[in-house]
Design an enzyme around this catalytic site. Structure first.
Site, PDB file in Angstrom:
ATOM      1  N   GLU A   1      -3.390   5.675  -9.124  1.00 49.36           N
ATOM      2  CA  GLU A   1      -1.948   5.483  -9.262  1.00 49.36           C
ATOM      3  C   GLU A   1      -1.635   4.211 -10.026  1.00 49.36           C
ATOM      4  OE1 GLU A   1       2.240   4.572  -8.496  1.00 49.36           O
ATOM      5  OE2 GLU A   1       0.527   3.307  -8.099  1.00 49.36           O
TER       6      GLU A   1
ATOM      7  N   ASP B   1      -5.875   3.397  -4.181  1.00 47.95           N
ATOM      8  CA  ASP B   1      -6.302   2.331  -5.096  1.00 47.95           C
ATOM      9  C   ASP B   1      -5.299   1.181  -5.041  1.00 47.95           C
ATOM     10  OD1 ASP B   1      -4.286   3.865  -6.468  1.00 47.95           O
ATOM     11  OD2 ASP B   1      -4.979   3.109  -8.399  1.00 47.95           O
TER      12      ASP B   1
HETATM   13  N1  BES Z   1       4.519   1.345  -5.239  1.00 42.65           N
HETATM   14  C1  BES Z   1       4.677   1.178  -6.642  1.00 42.65           C
HETATM   15  C2  BES Z   1       5.973   1.755  -7.178  1.00 42.65           C
HETATM   16  C3  BES Z   1       7.219   1.037  -6.748  1.00 42.65           C
HETATM   17  C4  BES Z   1       7.311  -0.330  -6.833  1.00 42.65           C
HETATM   18  C5  BES Z   1       8.298   1.764  -6.338  1.00 42.65           C
HETATM   19  C6  BES Z   1       8.478  -0.965  -6.452  1.00 42.65           C
HETATM   20  C7  BES Z   1       9.445   1.133  -5.967  1.00 42.65           C
HETATM   21  C8  BES Z   1       9.538  -0.227  -6.013  1.00 42.65           C
HETATM   22  C9  BES Z   1       3.542   1.859  -7.369  1.00 42.65           C
HETATM   23  O1  BES Z   1       2.307   1.685  -6.750  1.00 42.65           O
HETATM   24  C10 BES Z   1       3.436   1.247  -8.755  1.00 42.65           C
HETATM   25  O2  BES Z   1       3.239   0.081  -8.887  1.00 42.65           O
HETATM   26  N2  BES Z   1       3.588   2.067  -9.783  1.00 42.65           N
HETATM   27  C11 BES Z   1       3.413   1.651 -11.126  1.00 42.65           C
HETATM   28  C12 BES Z   1       3.321   2.917 -11.931  1.00 42.65           C
HETATM   29  C13 BES Z   1       2.826   2.766 -13.325  1.00 42.65           C
HETATM   30  C14 BES Z   1       1.421   2.227 -13.371  1.00 42.65           C
HETATM   31  C15 BES Z   1       2.924   4.093 -14.052  1.00 42.65           C
HETATM   32  C16 BES Z   1       4.580   0.810 -11.608  1.00 42.65           C
HETATM   33  O3  BES Z   1       5.728   1.024 -11.191  1.00 42.65           O
HETATM   34  O4  BES Z   1       4.346  -0.098 -12.401  1.00 42.65           O
HETATM   35 ZN    ZN Z   2       1.735  -0.477  -7.213  1.00 34.03          ZN
END
Ligand code: BES
Ligand code: ZN
Length: 458
Positions: free
Chosen positions: A154, A89
């Site tokens: 996610e 997604d």
């Molecule tokens: N890929 C990201 C997480 C990420 C971003 C890791 C930058 C390291 C550096 C992931 O898809 C994401 O955006 N996760 C969300 C999780 C939340 C919705 C619980 C986030 O970090 O906001």
């Molecule tokens: Zn993300």
């Protein structure tokens, strides 16, 4: 390493990019119900691809929300089992007019591919698909047993994932989890991420009257919800950037001197960082460096505000309501549920009697920090070096991937975060892109990773 595998990757470099575009074209935005069909189409696309590569039992596993893609290849007798996790997604694309080319018409410019999901996370998942294809098509086998799950929620809080993992412990049994959903420290500076922040997300709703009112006729005699909300928000941090919610820091693991020394060694230029972001000056919690503030310290941020008249021109109105979305990034050993409770309690406590206040707890996720002394981390470091020609640094990141803590807690599995994004990939923002040099090196690195893991045992 079988040279056929690496040769295949080099000779198919351009085809890989064309194939990646097919997946990136599917607008699998999980936050918007109008895209439900596209979300499923992106899942189906991945199933088709895994089946084509020679994976067994490739299919969708239904959840109360978006389906989970599952596939396995379990013919490496006696070898370790990798559980690969990624997400198909993507984030919404707004503001759409800031995209140079449309988000779902993947376009290559100057060695980078621009599309929503290019870095976060389809492009990085696809990098593993290609490494798996290289192994399977050139040698007929993989060096490890491989299970893959791809999630479709996610970006909206992984609501159904923990239950799926808990209900499928045997299906998901493995030795190590591999994930490529993070970034490298900088261009030309590959890294392995050993820490992620957690998250507690809340919404504050403030109501001052039944309806919007004429600000001349009524202003002065009752609270203005927009102003009251601003006053409340401004009380959540002190001037040194410290969060003023009682108990907020109780469980925060302090940065050790050794870790601080490691942070200081990282090649980081604050001025360049600020300039590239267009920020006039950096700020943050007193007593910590920028890199520490970005990943090893908890934060509280306002993600959005809504109140009153925001259209063209001027309208004299006393808004009936004001709303704020507030999220807190957490570090070990803060617990998202406890932090959300402390937040709600505190917001209610500082609210004046002149308004109604409601706090809604939204999604959350636990922070995570890995020990670096496991053989899988060494396997990954060797693979990065083989793909990128340089030993990786070890870094913590400020973003969150809640499932990483779940893999540890529910399945007892360590995770290796093998990300190849760049800090300027603009994930969640207009003009998201993936560097194709990184992608290509990443395919080579992933091919090495599986072989290195085959030689690693805990
Ligand atoms: N890929 C990201 C997480 C990420 C971003 C890791 C930058 C390291 C550096 C992931 O898809 C994401 O955006 N996760 C969300 C999780 C939340 C919705 C619980 C986030 O970090 O906001
Ligand atoms: Zn993300």
């Amino acid at each position: 390493m079988d040279t056929k595998v690496i040769d295949f990757i080099h000779t198919h470099r351009d085809q890989f990019v064309e194939q990646m575009k097919d997946w990136l074209r599917i607008p699998s935005v999980s936050a918007l119900s109008e895209h439900a069909g596209d979300v499923r189409a992106a899942a189906d696309w991945a199933v088709g691809e895994l089946a084509r590569l020679g994976f067994d039992n490739a299919g969708l596993r239904e959840t109360p929300g978006n389906p989970i893609v599952y596939a396995e290849w379990l013919k490496a007798e006696g070898a370790p089992t990798v559980l690969y996790y990624g997400h198909y997604d993507v984030q919404p694309v707004d503001p759409i007019d800031l995209w140079t080319t449309p988000p779902f018409e993947p376009t290559v410019r100057d060695g980078e591919i621009f599309a929503r999901g290019a870095a976060d996370d389809k492009g990085q998942v696809f990098m593993h698909f290609k490494a798996l294809e290289a192994w399977l098509s050139q040698t007929g086998r993989l060096p490890v047993n491989f299970k893959i799950i791809l999630e479709g929620e996610e970006e909206v809080g992984s609501k159904n994932l923990d239950a799926f993992i808990a209900a499928n412990k045997d299906l998901l049994a493995a030795d190590v989890v591999v994930i490529s959903d993070t970034g490298m420290f900088d261009r030309g500076v590959p890294s392995i991420c050993y820490g992620l922040r957690g998250l507690a997300y809340c919404q504050i709703d403030i109501t001052g009257s039944h309806t919007d009112l004429h600000s001349g006729q009524f202003g002065g005699a009752l609270a203005n919800p927009a102003f009251t909300l601003a006053q409340m928000l401004s009380q959540l941090k002190d001037r040194s950037g410290r969060i003023k919610i009682p108990g907020f820091y109780d469980d925060v693991e302090p940065l050790s001197d050794a870790e601080r020394a490691e942070f200081k060694k990282l090649p980081f230029n604050e001025k360049r960082f600020a300039r590239e972001l267009g920020a006039p000056k950096l700020t943050g919690e007193t007593g910590f460096t920028t890199l520490e503030r970005l990943s090893a310290r908890p934060t509280l941020e306002v993600n959005g505000l809504l109140s009153g008249f925001t259209g063209e021109g001027a309208k004299t109105v006393l808004p009936a309501k004001a709303m704020a979305k507030v999220s807190m990034r957490l570090v070990p050993n803060q617990d998202p549920d406890r932090i959300a409770d402390l937040f709600a309690e505190h917001v209610k406590k500082i609210a004046p009697k002149t308004v109604h206040v409601e706090v809604t707890k939204m999604h959350g996720g636990k922070p995570w920090k890995a020990s670096l002394d496991n053989p899988f981390v060494r396997a990954a470091a060797g693979a990065i070096e083989a793909g990128f020609g340089r030993e990786p640094l070890f870094t913590r990141e400020g973003g969150s991937i809640p499932v990483v803590a779940s893999f540890q807690d529910i399945l007892g599995l360590p995770s290796v975060l093998f990300g190849i994004g760049l800090p300027d990939d603009r994930i969640h923002a207009p003009n998201e892109k993936l560097d194709l040099g990184n992608f290509h090196n990443g395919v080579v690195a992933a091919a090495h990773l599986y072989e290195n893991i085959a030689g690693a045992r805990e």
